[in-house]
Design a protein around this motif. Sequence first.
Motif, short mmCIF file in Angstrom:
data_model
loop_
_atom_site.label_atom_id
_atom_site.label_comp_id
_atom_site.label_asym_id
_atom_site.label_seq_id
_atom_site.Cartn_x
_atom_site.Cartn_y
_atom_site.Cartn_z
N ILE A 248 0.97 -1.20 -0.13
CA ILE A 248 -0.01 0.02 0.04
C ILE A 248 0.95 1.19 0.22
N THR A 249 2.11 1.15 0.45
CA THR A 249 3.05 2.17 0.28
C THR A 249 4.11 2.21 -0.58
N GLU A 250 3.86 1.53 -1.32
CA GLU A 250 5.11 0.86 -2.59
C GLU A 250 5.52 2.27 -3.25
N SER A 251 4.41 3.01 -3.56
CA SER A 251 4.61 4.18 -4.44
C SER A 251 5.00 5.23 -3.72
N LEU A 252 5.00 5.06 -2.45
CA LEU A 252 5.74 6.35 -1.52
C LEU A 252 6.92 6.24 -1.46
N ARG A 253 7.85 4.94 -1.67
CA ARG A 253 9.05 4.68 -1.56
C ARG A 253 9.95 4.51 -2.58
N GLU A 254 9.28 4.42 -3.71
CA GLU A 254 10.01 4.16 -5.04
C GLU A 254 11.05 5.01 -5.33
N ARG A 255 12.26 4.47 -5.94
CA ARG A 255 13.32 5.61 -6.27
C ARG A 255 12.86 6.19 -7.58
N PRO B 199 13.38 8.64 -10.99
CA PRO B 199 14.11 8.22 -12.31
C PRO B 199 15.72 8.61 -12.12
N ASP B 200 15.97 9.47 -11.28
CA ASP B 200 17.45 9.79 -11.28
C ASP B 200 18.26 9.06 -10.08
N GLY B 201 17.35 7.98 -9.53
CA GLY B 201 18.02 7.42 -8.68
C GLY B 201 17.96 7.82 -7.29
N THR B 202 17.48 9.07 -6.78
CA THR B 202 17.50 9.53 -5.68
C THR B 202 16.17 8.82 -4.89
N ARG B 203 15.99 9.01 -3.48
CA ARG B 203 15.05 8.43 -2.73
C ARG B 203 13.79 9.40 -3.01
N HIS B 204 12.53 8.45 -3.09
CA HIS B 204 11.41 9.44 -3.05
C HIS B 204 11.22 10.50 -1.91
N PRO B 205 10.81 11.68 -2.37
CA PRO B 205 10.62 12.90 -1.45
C PRO B 205 9.88 12.45 -0.13
N PHE B 206 8.82 11.78 -0.47
CA PHE B 206 7.97 11.15 0.64
C PHE B 206 8.88 10.32 1.78
N ILE C 115 9.03 10.93 5.65
CA ILE C 115 8.72 10.07 6.83
C ILE C 115 9.78 9.70 7.59
N CYS C 116 10.98 9.57 6.97
CA CYS C 116 12.12 9.28 7.78
C CYS C 116 12.45 10.41 8.49
N SER C 117 12.22 11.57 8.20
CA SER C 117 12.53 12.78 9.07
C SER C 117 11.62 13.03 10.09
N ARG C 118 10.42 12.62 9.92
CA ARG C 118 9.41 12.49 10.98
C ARG C 118 9.29 11.35 11.86
N THR C 119 10.16 10.49 11.55
CA THR C 119 10.00 9.27 12.36
C THR C 119 11.27 9.32 13.33
N PRO C 120 11.34 9.26 14.77
CA PRO C 120 12.53 9.25 15.46
C PRO C 120 13.58 8.35 14.96
#
Length: 264
Positions: A195-202, A204-211, A215-220
């Motif tokens: 359900i969250t695959e589309s929020l984590r996919e790389r 096209p330029d290989g960088t991490r998905h902004p979302f 989320i990683c910045s919002r999770t301790p």
Amino acid sequence: MKDLFRLDGKIALVTGGSSGIGYGIAKALAGAGAKITFCDISKETVEKGVNAYKADGIDAHGYTCDVTDEKAVTDMIASIEREVGTVDILVNNAGIIKRIPMTDMSAEDFRKVIDVDLNAPFIMSKAVIPQMIKKGHGKIINICSMMSELGRETVSAYASAKGGLKMLTRNICAEYGQYNIQCNGIGPGYIATPITESLRERQPDGTRHPFDQFICSRTPAGRWLDPDELGAPAVFLASDASNAVNGHILYVDGGILAYIGKQP
Ligand code: NAP
Ligand code: GCO
């Protein structure tokens, strides 16, 4: 004390249990001794699920059932009672999300999300509570969400459903606690599932998905959680260890709700 967390002799029913969070929870319930039954909307998904459980050494009973269809649900509960026994633990896990800006969302799409994520837990709970009353005990665990507490762009239907599911949880507690039925919720944070695959996919330029970065910045803990991390909290809420816990939403979110977020 350990025995309080055991589920030997108990029958659990996990909706949407073929994959993701439902699968992670069912595995843990089986590990604590429960017999597992689960349902999914398509026969193929159920068969995939049965094979996955078998590969994990779990003899799970799979049922094809659209949990929004009350007749299909009552037929499934009757089949489970005939073939396995009465349900002691219900996990209302099946769910969908449609990420569409509210003003672009059709009323039909809004209703579809409410149907699966809120109406179905009502239908499922209504189908199992009478037998739980007869047996003198029962556990219902509703899979809520961060969106039971917070909103965000494009998830108006999902947040409305999960907010409603939080209140349905509390109302089942209020109405059926007198019969030794405990109804609690688990509020997962952001979990790495389909359900969250589309929020984590790389990108096209290989960088991490902004979302993903958001989320990683919002999770301790600075990471997405794994479905298996919901297992032990579910065993707690399914077992005698939580008989005095009712109407509670247990957030398994890595601390998101307690954290303003990492300074950029
Ligand atoms: P998932 O793998 O897509 O699980 C959802 C399951 O529900 C699928 O097996 C799906 O079957 C099934 N399902 C959907 N509609 C159904 C219906 N009408 N009848 C029967 N089964 C149906 O995603 P998940 O992340 O594990 O989600 C499980 C629950 O956790 C959902 O309630 C979701 O809202 C909630 N949740 C997820 C997260 C997260 O970050 N992943 C966080 C908080 C809460 P098909 O695949 O065949 O459609
Ligand atoms: C989203 C995500 C979330 C998670 C989960 C958070 O689009 O924000 O899908 O809704 O699935 O519900 O708890």
